[in-house]
Design an enzyme around this catalytic site. Sequence first.
Site, PDB file in Angstrom:
ATOM      1  N   MET A  68       0.803  -1.225   0.000  1.00 33.11           N
ATOM      2  CA  MET A  68       0.000   0.000   0.000  1.00 33.11           C
ATOM      3  C   MET A  68       0.835   1.273   0.000  1.00 33.11           C
ATOM      4  O   MET A  68       0.479   2.253   0.648  1.00 33.11           O
ATOM      5  CB  MET A  68      -0.941  -0.004   1.208  1.00 33.11           C
ATOM      6  CG  MET A  68      -1.887  -1.181   1.238  1.00 33.11           C
ATOM      7  SD  MET A  68      -2.884  -1.338  -0.246  1.00 33.11           S
ATOM      8  CE  MET A  68      -4.092  -0.063   0.067  1.00 33.11           C
ATOM      9  N   ARG A  69       1.938   1.265  -0.715  1.00 26.90           N
ATOM     10  CA  ARG A  69       2.768   2.466  -0.844  1.00 26.90           C
ATOM     11  C   ARG A  69       2.833   2.829  -2.306  1.00 26.90           C
ATOM     12  O   ARG A  69       3.154   1.947  -3.131  1.00 26.90           O
ATOM     13  CB  ARG A  69       4.185   2.126  -0.450  1.00 26.90           C
ATOM     14  CG  ARG A  69       4.861   2.526   0.823  1.00 26.90           C
ATOM     15  CD  ARG A  69       4.357   3.469   1.721  1.00 26.90           C
ATOM     16  NE  ARG A  69       5.109   4.721   1.684  1.00 26.90           N
ATOM     17  CZ  ARG A  69       4.660   5.824   2.220  1.00 26.90           C
ATOM     18  NH1 ARG A  69       3.492   5.865   2.799  1.00 26.90           N
ATOM     19  NH2 ARG A  69       5.378   6.916   2.178  1.00 26.90           N
ATOM     20  N   HIS A 117      -4.770  -6.181  -8.706  1.00 27.85           N
ATOM     21  CA  HIS A 117      -5.732  -5.126  -8.351  1.00 27.85           C
ATOM     22  C   HIS A 117      -7.143  -5.710  -8.395  1.00 27.85           C
ATOM     23  O   HIS A 117      -7.492  -6.423  -9.339  1.00 27.85           O
ATOM     24  CB  HIS A 117      -5.612  -3.959  -9.341  1.00 27.85           C
ATOM     25  CG  HIS A 117      -6.568  -2.853  -9.029  1.00 27.85           C
ATOM     26  ND1 HIS A 117      -6.375  -1.985  -7.977  1.00 27.85           N
ATOM     27  CD2 HIS A 117      -7.751  -2.506  -9.607  1.00 27.85           C
ATOM     28  CE1 HIS A 117      -7.390  -1.141  -7.921  1.00 27.85           C
ATOM     29  NE2 HIS A 117      -8.231  -1.428  -8.894  1.00 27.85           N
ATOM     30  N   ASP A 163      -2.215   1.830 -10.701  1.00 23.43           N
ATOM     31  CA  ASP A 163      -3.070   0.784 -11.259  1.00 23.43           C
ATOM     32  C   ASP A 163      -3.125   0.842 -12.786  1.00 23.43           C
ATOM     33  O   ASP A 163      -4.180   0.615 -13.405  1.00 23.43           O
ATOM     34  CB  ASP A 163      -4.492   0.851 -10.650  1.00 23.43           C
ATOM     35  CG  ASP A 163      -4.461   0.659  -9.153  1.00 23.43           C
ATOM     36  OD1 ASP A 163      -3.597  -0.098  -8.665  1.00 23.43           O
ATOM     37  OD2 ASP A 163      -5.274   1.281  -8.444  1.00 23.43           O
TER      38      ASP A 163
HETATM   39  C1  GRF Z   1      -6.099  -7.462  -2.564  1.00 21.95           C
HETATM   40  O1  GRF Z   1      -7.469  -7.279  -2.773  1.00 21.95           O
HETATM   41  C2  GRF Z   1      -5.302  -6.947  -3.730  1.00 21.95           C
HETATM   42  O2  GRF Z   1      -5.964  -7.081  -4.945  1.00 21.95           O
HETATM   43  C3  GRF Z   1      -5.131  -5.495  -3.390  1.00 21.95           C
HETATM   44  O3  GRF Z   1      -4.966  -5.469  -1.992  1.00 21.95           O
HETATM   45  C4  GRF Z   1      -5.578  -6.616  -1.416  1.00 21.95           C
HETATM   46  C5  GRF Z   1      -4.511  -7.309  -0.654  1.00 21.95           C
HETATM   47  O4  GRF Z   1      -5.003  -8.413   0.057  1.00 21.95           O
HETATM   48  N1  GRF Z   1      -4.044  -4.915  -4.123  1.00 21.95           N
HETATM   49  P1  GRF Z   1      -3.986  -9.477   0.633  1.00 21.95           P
HETATM   50  O5  GRF Z   1      -3.042  -8.711   1.558  1.00 21.95           O
HETATM   51  O6  GRF Z   1      -3.281 -10.120  -0.491  1.00 21.95           O
HETATM   52  O7  GRF Z   1      -4.843 -10.445   1.413  1.00 21.95           O
END
Ligand code: GRF
Length: 230
Positions: A105-106, A124, A160
């Site tokens: 998430m960066r 994604h 994305d």
């Molecule tokens: C997933 O839905 C992925 O598509 C998105 O963030 C979420 C991560 O979930 N980028 P996880 O940490 O893999 O369970």
Amino acid sequence: MSAPPPMSVPPKAPPRLKVAVLISGRGSNMEALIAACAEPEFPAEIVTVVSNRPDAKGLDKARDAGLTTKVIDHKDFQSRESFEDALHSHLEDSGAKLICLAGFMRLLTSRFVERWRDRMINIHPSLLPSFKGLHTHERVLEAGTRFHGCTVHFVRPEMDDGPIIAQACLPVMPNDTPDSLGARVLVQEHRIYPLALRLVAEGKVIVRGGRALIDSPPPDTALVNPPFSD
Ligand code: GRF
């Protein structure tokens, strides 16, 4: 005196693509990749799991699987660039040739993305290029689209964005909630991420003109929602 029998040399397994998985949270996609890489014939292996968050749940799962883990906490760095330099040098040291972002998430700067151009993939939870960004399941329900899904793509500097390697599509049901829809999408994420990694690791994906071309794609089928009734 007869000649000694020729020594039998066991066939050498082809080298597996060395992969780094980057996470920030629960790591369920990482787990799907770990499971795939545990298959003896799978063409990739995970050499490091990196989290920018020390409390990411996925770290324990990676350790339980016997993988090397590394926390590079972005809060310890003065700038995005210095964080990414530390990340880059860890990745180089690990020997990774491909990065799999799995709920990382960066936002990454274009400098970092270009360093790993066509060597970094992401998953994604939408059918890109629709519904980039966060809260995709809520937004899909608000928009009333009849299909939703997930995408694995090469990473480009824009969020994305990038050549699409694999997608899974599923119907949106009339009584879906963001949670029910998200849970069904997640099942598909866990299917297509290993599939896409396999294709990349086998060298079957070529990026040309902004598109990812796949060697021997599966046959053409159509999914219609609501289905036709005769
Ligand atoms: C997933 O839905 C992925 O598509 C998105 O963030 C979420 C991560 O979930 N980028 P996880 O940490 O893999 O369970």
